[in-house]
Design a protein around this motif. Structure first.
Motif, mmCIF file in Angstrom:
data_model
loop_
_atom_site.group_PDB
_atom_site.id
_atom_site.type_symbol
_atom_site.label_atom_id
_atom_site.label_comp_id
_atom_site.label_asym_id
_atom_site.label_seq_id
_atom_site.Cartn_x
_atom_site.Cartn_y
_atom_site.Cartn_z
ATOM 1 N N GLY A 99 21.787 4.010 5.172
ATOM 2 C CA GLY A 99 20.652 5.216 4.547
ATOM 3 C C GLY A 99 19.252 4.683 4.011
ATOM 4 N N HIS A 100 18.975 4.975 3.105
ATOM 5 C CA HIS A 100 17.546 4.515 2.337
ATOM 6 C C HIS A 100 17.876 3.510 1.169
ATOM 7 C CE1 HIS A 100 15.008 7.036 4.903
ATOM 8 N NE2 HIS A 100 15.424 8.635 4.118
ATOM 9 N N GLY A 101 16.808 2.659 1.304
ATOM 10 C CA GLY A 101 17.347 1.542 0.533
ATOM 11 C C GLY A 101 16.473 1.057 -0.280
ATOM 12 N N ALA A 102 15.433 2.093 -0.844
ATOM 13 C CA ALA A 102 13.677 1.584 -1.249
ATOM 14 C C ALA A 102 14.002 3.211 -2.099
ATOM 15 C CB ALA A 102 12.830 1.196 -0.783
ATOM 16 N N GLY A 103 12.969 2.662 -3.310
ATOM 17 C CA GLY A 103 12.347 3.954 -4.047
ATOM 18 C C GLY A 103 13.393 3.932 -5.376
ATOM 19 N N PRO A 104 12.783 4.595 -6.792
ATOM 20 C CA PRO A 104 13.146 4.218 -7.876
ATOM 21 C C PRO A 104 13.965 5.942 -8.153
ATOM 22 C CG PRO A 104 10.886 5.259 -7.853
ATOM 23 C CD PRO A 104 11.032 4.180 -6.333
ATOM 24 N N ILE A 105 13.604 6.972 -7.348
ATOM 25 C CA ILE A 105 13.910 8.353 -7.207
ATOM 26 C C ILE A 105 15.396 8.450 -6.587
ATOM 27 C CG2 ILE A 105 14.352 10.550 -6.777
ATOM 28 C CD1 ILE A 105 12.639 9.865 -8.367
ATOM 29 N N GLU A 164 1.199 -1.136 -0.199
ATOM 30 C CA GLU A 164 0.007 0.035 0.139
ATOM 31 C C GLU A 164 1.214 1.247 0.251
ATOM 32 O OE1 GLU A 164 -2.474 -0.324 3.151
ATOM 33 O OE2 GLU A 164 -3.837 -1.777 2.695
ATOM 34 N N LYS A 165 2.331 1.453 0.808
ATOM 35 C CA LYS A 165 2.531 2.199 0.705
ATOM 36 C C LYS A 165 3.949 1.781 -0.237
ATOM 37 C CE LYS A 165 2.686 3.332 5.685
ATOM 38 N NZ LYS A 165 3.069 3.568 6.562
ATOM 39 N N GLY A 166 3.808 1.551 -0.977
ATOM 40 C CA GLY A 166 4.164 1.690 -2.546
ATOM 41 C C GLY A 166 6.301 1.007 -2.245
ATOM 42 N N ILE A 167 5.942 0.412 -0.852
ATOM 43 C CA ILE A 167 7.625 -0.197 -0.615
ATOM 44 C C ILE A 167 8.178 -1.032 -1.224
ATOM 45 C CG2 ILE A 167 9.517 -0.461 1.221
ATOM 46 C CD1 ILE A 167 7.056 1.172 3.136
ATOM 47 N N CYS A 168 7.409 -2.294 -1.341
ATOM 48 C CA CYS A 168 7.662 -3.168 -2.169
ATOM 49 C C CYS A 168 6.334 -3.207 -3.376
ATOM 50 C CB CYS A 168 7.489 -4.434 -2.134
ATOM 51 S SG CYS A 168 5.764 -5.021 -1.443
ATOM 52 N N GLU A 169 7.187 -4.795 -4.610
ATOM 53 C CA GLU A 169 6.799 -4.784 -5.861
ATOM 54 C C GLU A 169 5.382 -5.918 -5.265
ATOM 55 O OE1 GLU A 169 7.787 -4.387 -8.881
ATOM 56 O OE2 GLU A 169 9.642 -3.664 -7.975
#
Length: 343
Positions: free
Chosen positions: A317-323, A208-213
């Motif tokens: 650091g942050h490990g997720a997200g296309p940006i 729902e939060k777009g964190i996983c596929e």
């Protein structure tokens, strides 16, 4: 002012993320580095958009969102054109390879990367598959054809794990690497621990939060972390290994709330940890003390390098997200520009 030409193959989350950050940072690149990059072709699963003078990235992103393919880009879109056809017919200096990960044979990304290097193009990728199955083949081809293979974005999302080790620890021998390298599973385990919920409920929230596929299998079963550890073992420990060399990969599918409660009683939590040294290469859920430096929560990644001179170095650091991932691809591109200027 130089005007390097770029081909993007793969226009899903990561490919679109790269287009967005390139658009966002275009003026800075021109002003700071004296380079005016042009994307001359974008390829997705249904076709391509090709313009030797450069595509409008905002338009390409809009067309992809509205029409589901860049092949309908006005005046320059073509249905059924493949990545190999574009590499054969379109002049460019850099390939940004962003196709989906395939851990069986690395295709189609592996063929795109090899063809690009054999025709004198530099390669930037976030695709773990080709590097997990053919790291040294790709490395040797880049040296043979005097082009650069940039893959910092394959590990750590927005965290510069590989570039930190290569550039800031070059005088050290890295003895071992240990880390939490999958943002999706880290988020899931965090939510299970904090909210006392099942893994299914935590996965639902992550989606729902777009964190996983939508299909998080590679995350949950440890495959994603395993690929990253293979890349790190090759790039930083010179292990000459492939994904198939891992004796066993354990994921988090069997972890329960009860397991996390028991871990807490011992002053620990459970994390999906990758470990590599001279002899070992493994991925499995491990008890990690709360005061351990790699004990990070939610979508954070953390990696510990043990070295002979600097001792323990930890980066997080942050490990997720296309940006976030695309930000490292942009950095790889800038590094290529800088190296060409210094020649």
């Amino acid at each position: 002012m130089t005007k390097p030409r770029i081909i993007i193959i793969g226009f899903g989350n990561v490919g679109r993320g790269f287009a967005k950050v390139l658009n966002m940072k275009y003026n800075l690149i021109v002003e700071k580095f004296g380079v005016s990059p042009r994307v001359v072709a974008i390829v997705d699963s249904r076709g391509a958009a090709i313009n030797p003078r450069g595509l409008d990235l905002e338009k390409a992103l809009y067309i992809k969102k509205s029409e589901k393919t860049v092949a309908f880009y006005p005046g320059y879109g073509k249905l059924s054109v493949t990545g190999l056809e574009v590499l054969d017919k379109v002049d460019a200096e850099i390939l940004v390879e962003a196709t989906p990960t395939n851990i069986v044979d690395g295709e189609p990304g592996l063929s795109f990367m090899l063809e690009a290097m054999r025709t004198g193009r530099h390669v930037i990728t976030a695709n773990k598959g080709p590097l997990a199955v053919a790291f040294y083949k790709l490395s040797e081809e880049s040296k043979k054809h005097d082009v650069q293979l940039k893959f910092d974005a394959t590990v750590g999302g927005g965290t510069p794990v590989i570039s930190l080790a290569k550039h800031c620890l070059s005088g050290n021998q890295i003895v071992s690497i240990r880390g939490v390298l999958n943002a999706t599973t880290n988020f899931i385990l965090t939510k299970m621990s904090e909210n006392h919920c099942s893994i299914e409920e935590a996965v639902k929230e992550a989606k729902e939060k777009g964190i996983c596929e939508m299909d998080p299998t590679y995350d949950l079963n440890g495959t994603d972390t395993a690929c990253k550890m293979v890349i790190l073992a090759n790039a930083l420990l010179e292990r000459r290994v492939t994904y198939k060399d891992l004796p066993e990969v354990d994921g988090i599918e069997k972890i329960t709330v009860e397991d996390l409660k028991e871990a807490r009683k011992k002053g620990c939590t459970i994390k999906l940890v990758g470990l590599a040294d001279e002899k070992r290469l493994l991925v499995e859920p491990m008890l990690v003390p709360f005061n351990d430096k790699i004990c990070v929560d939610n979508t954070l990644n953390a990696v510990e390098f043990k070295t002979d001179l600097a001792k323990e170095i930890v980066i997080m650091g942050h490990g997720a997200g296309p940006i976030e991932t695309a930000s490292k691809m942009l950095n790889d591109m800038i590094e290529i520009f800088k190296s060409q200027t210094n020649r």
